[in-house]
Motif scaffolding. Structure first.
Motif, short mmCIF file in Angstrom:
data_model
loop_
_atom_site.label_atom_id
_atom_site.label_comp_id
_atom_site.label_asym_id
_atom_site.label_seq_id
_atom_site.Cartn_x
_atom_site.Cartn_y
_atom_site.Cartn_z
N PRO A 16 88.41 6.68 111.43
CA PRO A 16 87.90 5.54 110.64
C PRO A 16 88.43 4.17 111.06
O PRO A 16 87.68 3.20 111.04
N LEU A 17 89.70 4.09 111.45
CA LEU A 17 90.23 2.79 111.87
C LEU A 17 89.56 2.32 113.15
O LEU A 17 89.22 1.14 113.31
N ASN A 18 89.32 3.25 114.07
CA ASN A 18 88.62 2.94 115.31
C ASN A 18 87.20 2.50 115.04
O ASN A 18 86.70 1.50 115.60
N VAL A 19 86.52 3.22 114.14
CA VAL A 19 85.14 2.90 113.78
C VAL A 19 85.07 1.53 113.10
O VAL A 19 84.16 0.73 113.37
N LEU A 20 86.04 1.25 112.22
CA LEU A 20 86.09 -0.05 111.55
C LEU A 20 86.25 -1.18 112.55
O LEU A 20 85.58 -2.22 112.45
N GLY A 238 100.22 -11.73 115.77
CA GLY A 238 99.59 -10.43 115.59
C GLY A 238 99.22 -9.71 116.87
O GLY A 238 99.06 -8.48 116.87
N VAL A 239 99.08 -10.48 117.97
CA VAL A 239 98.69 -9.87 119.25
C VAL A 239 99.84 -9.92 120.25
O VAL A 239 100.29 -8.88 120.74
N ASP A 240 100.32 -11.12 120.55
CA ASP A 240 101.31 -11.28 121.61
C ASP A 240 102.65 -10.60 121.30
O ASP A 240 103.25 -9.97 122.18
N VAL A 241 103.12 -10.75 120.07
CA VAL A 241 104.42 -10.16 119.72
C VAL A 241 104.39 -8.63 119.80
O VAL A 241 105.27 -8.03 120.44
N PRO A 242 103.40 -7.95 119.17
CA PRO A 242 103.35 -6.49 119.32
C PRO A 242 103.16 -6.05 120.78
O PRO A 242 103.72 -5.03 121.19
N LEU A 265 101.34 1.71 118.03
CA LEU A 265 101.60 0.28 117.80
C LEU A 265 100.47 -0.59 118.34
O LEU A 265 100.16 -1.64 117.78
N LEU A 266 99.82 -0.16 119.41
CA LEU A 266 98.78 -0.97 120.05
C LEU A 266 97.51 -1.09 119.21
O LEU A 266 96.59 -1.83 119.56
N LYS A 267 97.45 -0.37 118.09
CA LYS A 267 96.34 -0.56 117.16
C LYS A 267 96.45 -1.92 116.45
O LYS A 267 95.44 -2.50 116.06
N VAL A 268 97.67 -2.40 116.30
CA VAL A 268 97.91 -3.66 115.58
C VAL A 268 97.25 -4.85 116.28
O VAL A 268 96.50 -5.61 115.65
N PRO A 269 97.50 -5.09 117.58
CA PRO A 269 96.87 -6.25 118.23
C PRO A 269 95.35 -6.15 118.32
O PRO A 269 94.68 -7.18 118.43
N ILE A 270 94.81 -4.94 118.28
CA ILE A 270 93.35 -4.79 118.29
C ILE A 270 92.75 -5.46 117.05
O ILE A 270 91.84 -6.30 117.14
N MET A 271 93.28 -5.10 115.88
CA MET A 271 92.76 -5.66 114.63
C MET A 271 93.14 -7.13 114.48
O MET A 271 92.34 -7.95 114.01
N ALA A 272 94.35 -7.48 114.90
CA ALA A 272 94.79 -8.88 114.79
C ALA A 272 93.97 -9.79 115.68
O ALA A 272 93.68 -10.94 115.32
N GLY A 273 93.57 -9.28 116.86
CA GLY A 273 92.75 -10.08 117.76
C GLY A 273 91.40 -10.41 117.17
O GLY A 273 90.91 -11.54 117.28
N ILE A 274 90.79 -9.42 116.53
CA ILE A 274 89.51 -9.65 115.85
C ILE A 274 89.69 -10.68 114.74
O ILE A 274 88.90 -11.62 114.60
N LEU A 275 90.75 -10.52 113.96
CA LEU A 275 91.05 -11.45 112.86
C LEU A 275 91.25 -12.87 113.38
O LEU A 275 90.80 -13.84 112.75
#
Length: 283
Positions: A16-20, A238-242, A265-275
């Protein structure tokens, strides 16, 4: 078998997180055009790629069942909760539904939906077992979400080049990290991944290159004035630090168990980048 257990297994398989993130990436591509979008179109341009993504995740589990019996025996198919034929049929139905939902969005979104469906099936069937070409395929499909959303509005914005590039590089790095994590099962299955051809240590170091490119180039949207100050703040925090922390972990490689933590951990910058692009888009 309890219905609740089986429903939970289907949700796990769809990721679901990937789909979101797929649906949100498409929405981001649409938002960046600054075109007027009615509610129905918003729903369709989110749902179509998200459902196709879920189909791809399920068919991937279907073809990965022999490897997952070694790497991840707890997964729905190896554990026996979902039958292999059930997974294959569900993925085909979802591919059809996801592609059909792109029809009202126009010819180009439809062609992208068809291409994505074919590539996702091909990836799980054979491309994944050809090593680096499989990693490139997934990275390309991730980047494709943004032009899908943009073209669904009836226009195209050159600014989506930025999130598309970041998505490609970030996902490519994460895919290389994943093949290091899956080394044991891939070795038994005869899959020629980078981790097998180069060794896990060298493959881990190679994953750093695309991740580093995201950090180096992340200020560009702000510098060319398509990203606001808020974009810069979210991109850095949200992207560079992680990513920097993940790179440090890969440089001080302590074994495959540590790699699993980096992959998560690399899931974090994916969502932060979109945001960052949704909130911080300047124009």
């Amino acid at each position: 078998m309890e219905l609740k257990q089986k429903m939970k297994a289907w949700i796990v398989m769809s990721r679901p997180l990937n789909v979101l993130s797929i649906g949100l990436a498409s929405l981001t591509g649409a938002i960046m055009t600054h075109a007027h979008i009615n509610d129905l179109k918003l729903i369709l341009l989110f749902a179509s790629p998200a459902i196709i993504g879920a189909a791809g995740n399920i068919i991937n589990d279907y073809f990965d069942a022999p490897i997952d019996r070694i790497n991840k025996p707890h997964r729905p198919i190896p554990s026996g909760i979902i039958k292999e034929e059930e997974a294959r049929l569900a993925s085909i139905i979802l591919f059809i539904i996801g592609t059909a939902l792109s029809l009202p969005l126009g010819l180009m979104p439809l062609l992208i939906a068809v291409l994505a469906s074919v590539l996702l099936y091909s990836y799980s069937y054979s491309l994944k077992r050809r090593g680096f070409i499989g990693n490139i395929t997934i990275a390309f499909l991730s980047a494709l979400c943004f032009p899908f959303g943009s073209l669904s509005t009836g226009t195209f914005s050159w600014t989506i080049v930025f999130p598309s590039f970041y998505a490609f590089s970030l996902i490519l790095g994460r895919e290389i990290v994943k093949v290091v994590e899956d080394l044991a099962g891939d070795s038994v299955a005869g899959v020629r991944t980078l981790a097998i051809m180069l060794g896990p240590r060298r493959a881990s170091l190679l994953s750093i290159l695309p991740l580093m490119s995201v950090i180096i180039l992340s200020p560009l949207p702000f510098l060319v004035k398509i990203g606001s100050f808020w974009y810069l703040i979210i991109a850095i925090s949200g992207v560079d630090v992680p990513l920097a922390y993940s790179i440090l972990k890969m440089l001080t490689w302590k074994g495959i168990d540590e790699v699993a933590k980096v992959r998560a951990l690399l899931k974090v910058p994916i969502m932060a980048g979109i945001l960052a692009f949704v909130i911080g888009g300047a124009g």
